[in-house]
Scaffold this motif. Structure first.
Motif, PDB file in Angstrom:
ATOM      1  N   GLN A 229      -9.158  -7.037   5.760  1.00 26.95           N
ATOM      2  CA  GLN A 229      -7.846  -7.090   5.101  1.00 26.95           C
ATOM      3  C   GLN A 229      -7.445  -8.542   4.826  1.00 26.95           C
ATOM      4  O   GLN A 229      -6.953  -8.879   3.749  1.00 26.95           O
TER       5      GLN A 229
ATOM      6  N   ASP B  86       2.659  -4.539   7.209  1.00 26.17           N
ATOM      7  CA  ASP B  86       2.031  -4.087   5.965  1.00 26.17           C
ATOM      8  C   ASP B  86       3.056  -3.651   4.920  1.00 26.17           C
ATOM      9  O   ASP B  86       2.735  -3.572   3.743  1.00 26.17           O
TER      10      ASP B  86
ATOM     11  N   GLU C 126      -9.714 -10.105   2.009  1.00 18.83           N
ATOM     12  CA  GLU C 126      -9.427  -9.521   0.697  1.00 18.83           C
ATOM     13  C   GLU C 126      -8.197 -10.170   0.057  1.00 18.83           C
ATOM     14  O   GLU C 126      -8.061 -10.216  -1.163  1.00 18.83           O
ATOM     15  N   SER C 127      -7.313 -10.653   0.863  1.00 16.98           N
ATOM     16  CA  SER C 127      -6.078 -11.237   0.324  1.00 16.98           C
ATOM     17  C   SER C 127      -6.303 -12.638  -0.219  1.00 16.98           C
ATOM     18  O   SER C 127      -5.448 -13.193  -0.896  1.00 16.98           O
TER      19      SER C 127
ATOM     20  N   CYS D  98      -1.162 -12.617   4.489  1.00 20.07           N
ATOM     21  CA  CYS D  98      -1.855 -12.065   3.318  1.00 20.07           C
ATOM     22  C   CYS D  98      -0.992 -12.117   2.061  1.00 20.07           C
ATOM     23  O   CYS D  98      -1.520 -12.081   0.948  1.00 20.07           O
ATOM     24  N   ASP D  99       0.343 -12.159   2.229  1.00 21.96           N
ATOM     25  CA  ASP D  99       1.215 -12.217   1.052  1.00 21.96           C
ATOM     26  C   ASP D  99       1.373 -13.635   0.512  1.00 21.96           C
ATOM     27  O   ASP D  99       1.946 -13.828  -0.559  1.00 21.96           O
TER      28      ASP D  99
ATOM     29  N   PRO E 277      -1.434 -16.239   0.329  1.00 18.58           N
ATOM     30  CA  PRO E 277      -2.747 -16.866   0.535  1.00 18.58           C
ATOM     31  C   PRO E 277      -2.801 -18.304   0.042  1.00 18.58           C
ATOM     32  O   PRO E 277      -3.524 -19.123   0.609  1.00 18.58           O
TER      33      PRO E 277
ATOM     34  N   ASP F 143       0.840  -1.198   0.000  1.00  8.59           N
ATOM     35  CA  ASP F 143       0.000   0.000   0.000  1.00  8.59           C
ATOM     36  C   ASP F 143       0.883   1.259   0.000  1.00  8.59           C
ATOM     37  O   ASP F 143       1.700   1.434   0.905  1.00  8.59           O
TER      38      ASP F 143
ATOM     39  N   ASP G  10       6.310  -6.903   0.842  1.00  9.53           N
ATOM     40  CA  ASP G  10       5.614  -7.685  -0.165  1.00  9.53           C
ATOM     41  C   ASP G  10       6.300  -9.039  -0.279  1.00  9.53           C
ATOM     42  O   ASP G  10       7.345  -9.299   0.339  1.00  9.53           O
ATOM     43  N   ARG G  11       5.723  -9.877  -1.074  1.00  9.20           N
ATOM     44  CA  ARG G  11       6.150 -11.260  -1.186  1.00  9.20           C
ATOM     45  C   ARG G  11       7.624 -11.381  -1.565  1.00  9.20           C
ATOM     46  O   ARG G  11       8.379 -12.149  -0.975  1.00  9.20           O
TER      47      ARG G  11
ATOM     48  N   LYS H  82      -1.030 -10.262   9.046  1.00  8.51           N
ATOM     49  CA  LYS H  82      -0.767  -9.406   7.877  1.00  8.51           C
ATOM     50  C   LYS H  82       0.208 -10.080   6.908  1.00  8.51           C
ATOM     51  O   LYS H  82       0.049  -9.997   5.686  1.00  8.51           O
TER      52      LYS H  82
END
Lengths: 357, 357, 357
Positions: C249, C51, C252-253, C221-222, C224, B3, C54-55, C218
């Motif tokens: 959140q 947050d 949504e992932s 989420c990266d 799923p 984000d 990223d992956r 959190k």
């Protein structure tokens, strides 16, 4: 221009004629032959009690300490990459700084814990879990805890060595090692094949309650021929001053244990006078033997040396500091080198400093 | 994907245009010729009071500090093998971290004592014995103690150098060194043979009670020609604001000392504005001069610089932070290099960093 | 001779067959290809929240951590000359020692602050000024503060990176990184092109209040596709157990989030069981879920692994310690290497340890 009065205040001497315990580490080095095998067992042991040392290991530890003291700056990378966890849950600066200085002098890194309340123990974490945590974060632990059982509980789960730096009234083995090291630096002949006169030791303190005394007496058991007599002075009776089994262990070793209540009657025959007034009980310190006191007017033998684990109070008067009886400052200095020697062995770095191993 | 809102929050800049006191160490380096002899005396001195410095030693200290500030990473092994005992018995993070950072930057090791109650002093141990202990464990001591006499008592027994990092209301010499260093980095011409206009210094604080002010005023005595005037601003009368002998010492040096109670009347003529509101009394801090306050709207000269020993409160408004008046952050940064210079000399390592010695 | 009874007490083993979470860093190293570009962004970021990862960055962090864990002594000079400011205003030994050990293992220096009352904050100093001070004294900050907003306030003024090591109930990102690192060390296939069966994760804890849980969720989420299901177990309702926006959140992932109140019904299907009972609220800790408990008799899948951020209480019984379910000790060990990886990137030293950058 600078006012000469202020210059006088701020100027200092780095070296003065060392009347306070000429250390003689080199004489001790020559008196003991190196034998690394006797140190090998230390590389898989915790240091918990004076009971775990035998004569051969003690002599090699003293030799290595003397080697360090004679060559202070030479081994400054021996502990590179090693991390010490310095955990002092009971107030202490002297012992903590002594260990931390030793570790720094050998080039290691340190993490300090000085407040019990910051540890997980405050959250109810078990000592076994604390030990497991230490296994992951460091290479060696030094622990001082007023709770006597803590160090043993941690020893069960630790896979790195731990040194008991004082557990309640029980033991303080490295202090005792430093004390005996000092005696042999003063009289290295006593560990050779050609020893001089054995010593009369006068020990002012309470064997049942003072951990420094308890640990030292155990070490004396390994050198019964060195001590012509051991006279313990305090205001308790012979029946009350020892912990269960303590006097028996001493006598079984061959030591001649006397007890007395009048210090000035004992001093004229004493070669070594060891004095201490404090014990650690119930998370605080307690004083014993307020009536006992040594100063420059005490009836000391001319060549007698005085030892004290420090910190001192009125029992050891500053009037002795400038005399040749003062070996208590040398005792504190030598303690750093003794700890350097022990720590080196515990983390398996002895091969970096011994000539033959 | 991340984000963008969170990226905005966590991204930061390492370097921004440095509006907060462009340091100019290189200009000061060029302005002062190296003369190692003037640093030689520091190798056997404790650092107790601003009174012990003369002009020559100060200039060489500032030069060495500037050399460090201009080449931050170059001397990272100068203090290898040296141990600092960092003893802060009075709450402090700023000064302690400043010293510890300086020592680390030069490659030394540190042992910290931050709690008076953990020391033997709690057991009634004398400061002389604490000093003797420090002799055995470290190579240099930094001490902050609310008890004013502690540092002097230790100086008698120490054989390693000690720095007074703040003793009650008495002195804080290294802060003063850092303050004057900052002024000369801003105006290096003032220490050359071709100086520009001397400075009007406005000092908001209480000379009798604030140790930073007391130490700084003493240093100004070595450079009377640099300061056209020194105007001290507070809400005390001229008779009450100085400690006994303080005003006399300043006037004897040739400094022109004015006093005032209305800050906004003094500011329009001030080239350097030094402001402080806190003194350390009775083991706690006390605030003075609540009515005095500087902000971006104050009637400052266009090129005036503002100094503050920090920590600050409402007397120095954050609206000044982004202006060219802000030399207080540069002052804090330079303090580390100044301490590096001083520490290097104290432990006799200057020959590792000077070109000619 | 030494009494064999005491020898038995003091002898210890450095290595035992490691039933507690065979770490497999080498398998993870082989499973992920090195790509230094994905680490580049970390060199100008504070570490505040899960947050911000990223992956790609996560996989490279895990790879670097595995590289360190597989070669523990190899990179011991990577952080030479770098100073860490270790600020733990909330009681902690575990996390503090984990970070300090990581920094020492890479050859850096450390300054510790463990008592909020010694900082200028006690004098009313702003966090912005504390940050400016840190800019001058160190190269990296780690902060744990029960006051949730402190780390963000400091981030605004810092020009060196800061790691949030736990801020109130909000986040503890490095703990979550260590947790996910452990899962991938156990099942490295899951990050390859040829993954095996996805995992059922059972998480015993309170997402709204436990920062370790919040940060971990959190990160999930990266990945799923790695988790077939995530079942959260506590004694709150599905409506009450999440913070605002938290469940949304996660969903949504693509994660499948289930909730349950009966742990023994969930365990038989769980591949990974994560359990925690403590949250940090109002400057103290609070316990949740007293009814939930895992021990050797729990209906765990044969190959299930158990994770816990530690310190633990009765919710995770010691009867599991000697079983192959115990990956919580490996989790703690791996956390040091994970922090080594992160710290290396933050202070721009990754080029010293990556093969291609």
């Amino acid at each position: 221009m600078v006012d000469p009065k202020i210059e006088q205040v701020v100027q200092f001497e780095r070296t003065r004629p060392d009347v306070r315990g000429d250390a003689h580490p080199k004489k001790l080095l020559r008196a003991i032959e190196e034998d690394g095998d006797n140190l090998a067992k230390l590389s898989d042991q915790h240091i918990f009690s004076s009971d775990q040392f035998d004569r051969g290991t003690l002599l090699q530890l003293f030799r290595l300490a003397a080697k360090y003291e004679a060559n202070p700056g030479r081994f400054s990378t021996s502990l590179n990459g090693q991390i010490l966890i310095s955990a002092f849950y009971e107030p202490s600066t002297r012992t903590r700084l002594s260990f931390e200085s030793a570790w720094h002098r050998l080039g290691g890194d340190i993490m300090s814990i000085t407040d019990r309340s910051t540890t997980g123990i405050a959250k109810g974490e078990s000592l076994g879990d604390v030990a497991e945590m230490f296994n992951n974060y460091g290479d060696c632990v030094v622990l001082r805890d007023s709770q006597e059982g803590s160090v043993k509980e941690m020893m069960n789960a630790l896979r790195i060595p731990i040194i008991n730096a004082g557990n309640g009234i029980d033991e303080h083995p490295t202090q005792a090692l430093a004390d005996l090291y000092t005696i042999f630096k003063w009289r290295p002949d006593l560990v050779t094949d050609n020893p001089g006169e054995p010593l009369n030791l006068c020990l002012v303190g309470l064997p049942s309650k003072m951990r420094t005394v308890r640990s030292l007496l155990k070490l004396l058991c390994d050198f019964p021929e060195v001590f012509a007599s051991v006279t313990i002075v305090n205001d308790f009776s012979r029946e009350e001053m020892f912990a269960p089994g303590q006097l028996e262990q001493l006598e079984e070793s061959g030591l001649k244990i006397h007890t007395a209540g009048d210090l000035d009657k004992v001093l004229p025959e004493a070669d070594v006078v060891y004095i201490n007034a404090i014990s650690w009980e119930d998370n605080s310190f307690k004083e014993y033997g307020k009536v006992f006191h040594i100063d420059a007017k005490s009836p000391l033998k001319e060549n007698a040396i005085v030892l004290h684990p420090l910190a001192r109070g009125e029992e050891l008067c500053t009037s002795l500091d400038g005399t040749s009886h003062n070996w208590y400052f040398s005792q504190a200095r030598g303690a750093v080198f003794l700890r350097m020697a022990l720590l080196t062995c515990l983390v398996q770095r002895a091969e970096r400093v011994l000539d033959v191993i």
